[in-house]
Motif scaffolding. Structure first.
Motif, mmCIF file in Angstrom:
data_model
loop_
_atom_site.group_PDB
_atom_site.id
_atom_site.type_symbol
_atom_site.label_atom_id
_atom_site.label_comp_id
_atom_site.label_asym_id
_atom_site.label_seq_id
_atom_site.Cartn_x
_atom_site.Cartn_y
_atom_site.Cartn_z
ATOM 1 N N ILE A 22 -1.694 9.706 -13.575
ATOM 2 C CA ILE A 22 -0.488 8.975 -12.775
ATOM 3 C C ILE A 22 -0.099 7.790 -13.857
ATOM 4 N N VAL A 23 1.069 7.980 -13.924
ATOM 5 C CA VAL A 23 1.952 6.769 -14.902
ATOM 6 C C VAL A 23 2.837 6.263 -14.290
ATOM 7 N N SER A 24 3.218 5.042 -14.783
ATOM 8 C CA SER A 24 4.391 4.290 -14.203
ATOM 9 C C SER A 24 5.109 3.624 -15.065
ATOM 10 N N GLY A 25 6.524 3.584 -14.852
ATOM 11 C CA GLY A 25 7.462 2.726 -15.626
ATOM 12 C C GLY A 25 8.915 2.905 -15.091
ATOM 13 N N ARG A 29 7.070 6.322 -10.544
ATOM 14 C CA ARG A 29 5.594 6.577 -10.714
ATOM 15 C C ARG A 29 5.589 8.179 -10.799
ATOM 16 N N LEU A 30 4.841 8.709 -11.731
ATOM 17 C CA LEU A 30 4.721 9.998 -11.869
ATOM 18 C C LEU A 30 3.274 10.711 -11.860
ATOM 19 N N ARG A 85 0.741 -1.227 -0.139
ATOM 20 C CA ARG A 85 0.209 0.185 -0.012
ATOM 21 C C ARG A 85 0.793 1.323 0.158
ATOM 22 N N ASP A 86 2.049 1.039 0.297
ATOM 23 C CA ASP A 86 3.022 2.305 0.161
ATOM 24 C C ASP A 86 3.541 2.615 -1.144
ATOM 25 N N ILE A 87 3.028 3.678 -1.671
ATOM 26 C CA ILE A 87 3.322 4.199 -3.057
ATOM 27 C C ILE A 87 3.898 5.499 -3.132
ATOM 28 N N ALA A 88 4.963 5.845 -3.589
ATOM 29 C CA ALA A 88 5.296 7.251 -3.798
ATOM 30 C C ALA A 88 5.281 7.633 -5.157
#
Ligand SMILES: [Fe+2]
Length: 362
Positions: free
Chosen positions: A52-55, A59-60, A12-15
């Motif tokens: 929100i995008v990730s790669g 994560r941005l 659950r921890d996401i930055a």
């Protein structure tokens, strides 16, 4: 660990990093279509202002309002060629090819003589280690040589790590140091005269040292990255002394077990560290000893680096057509350009030096 501390184990921890933009559509398309990020969330549905995008493990949060001009995103990947791009919102994208070969900066040869004087400049690095720069010019960034001194022995607060380098060796001048290397068995102690070749990206750790440990470390390129290793612990259960690391094998040279053999100049003997064989001739390192009045004469050499560190005794260096003379005491080092004529004469008994040659100047 306290409950409110971030951990990697809690899903659950996401930055996220907020990246402002004026035109959300264009910026989002750039990250998705050109850089292969994936969309994680977009809101609100009727007129989106946040996506929100990730790669690439990142994560941005692209958010409408403002400019992303001051943001630099660095992407390490082996799938794309190294380049710099600019997103529509002004954010700079630096693509770094993680699998590209390490390339040395263009060599700028020069004669560098670094004496060990009482006022020599030592800088204090991490964990109280003292560093003396033996090639301040770094030959254009291609090579670094450091004289490292640990005054107070004991455990060394190091962690398992590795370096992105083309060449790196450590020679123990005095004292002892306990080290451990990936796939090379249990930790071991290096004593005076011993050395290791650290091939590219071998995981390693320094464990403890004696008081007044002195080592000479030579590396290429001068500026290189050190990566922390979080997965592999040392010692590794596997023993693979012949493992190939980017064309090099690990070397642990033990001086006491190595015979002194006649060297290429009369009056000298040398102990070969085995670095020549382990690097298929890319580099070599020898401990050389000469009797008083023995002479080395060279008109040129074939290497990118020719480095000498006087371990004990005295020598005289004479260079060029004007025959400039320098006295060399223990602790002095010289770096000789490939086209410089020189004469090195031993002027005291029990003179020993470390000779390191790396690369080919052709
Ligand atoms: Fe290291």
């Amino acid at each position: 660990m306290p409950n409110n501390s971030p951990t990697n184990s809690n899903a659950r921890d996401i930055a996220e990093i907020v990246v402002p933009c004026q035109e959300l559509d264009q910026t989002l398309s750039f990250f998705v279509d050109q850089l292969s990020f994936r969309i994680e969330m977009i809101t609100p549905a009727d007129n989106p202002n946040t996506a929100i995008v990730s790669g690439y493990g990142l994560r941005l949060c692209l958010r409408h309002g403002g400019t992303g001009e001051n943001i630099v995103v660095r992407l390490h990947t082996s799938d794309r060629k190294a380049q710099t791009l600019h997103a529509p919102n002004g954010t700079t994208i630096e693509i770094i090819n993680a699998s590209a070969d390490v390339v040395l900066p263009k060599l700028k040869e020069s004669l560098v003589v670094t004496p060990l004087t009482s006022d020599a400049s030592w800088t204090v690095g991490r964990a109280g280690m003292r560093y003396r720069d033996l090639i301040p010019s770094r030959l254009g960034g291609a090579f670094i040589a450091s004289h490292i001194h640990i005054p107070n022995g004991g455990p060394v607060p190091d962690y398992v790590h590795y370096h992105r380098i083309k060449f790196q060796m450590i020679y123990c001048r005095s004292g002892w140091v306990r080290v451990v290397y990936e796939d090379q068995g249990e930790s071991f102690v290096m004593n005076a005269g011993d050395c290791v070749l650290q091939p590219p990206e071998i995981r390693h750790r320094v464990l403890e040292s004696s008081d007044n440990l002195e080592v000479i470390e030579i590396g290429a390129p001068a500026e290189h990255e050190t990566f922390a290793e979080h997965t592999i612990t040392l010692p590794t259960p596997t023993l693979r002394p012949d493992r190939d690391f980017s064309g090099q094998r690990f070397v642990h040279h033990v001086a006491e077990q190595t015979p002194w053999l006649p060297w290429r100049f009369e009056g000298f003997e040398a102990r070969n560290t085995g670095i020549d064989l382990a690097t298929s001739g890319y580099a070599s390192a020898l401990t050389v000893r000469g009797t008083k009045s023995s002479v080395i004469r060279e008109n040129k050499h074939q290497h990118q680096l020719m480095f000498i560190f006087i371990l004990s005794g005295l020598a005289t260096l004479e260079t060029g057509n004007d025959h400039e003379i320098k006295q060399l005491r223990a602790g002095a080092s010289i770096t000789l350009p490939s086209t410089l004529k020189f004469k090195l004469e031993v002027t005291a008994d029990d003179t020993q030096f470390l000779l390191v040659e790396v690369g080919s100047s052709n």
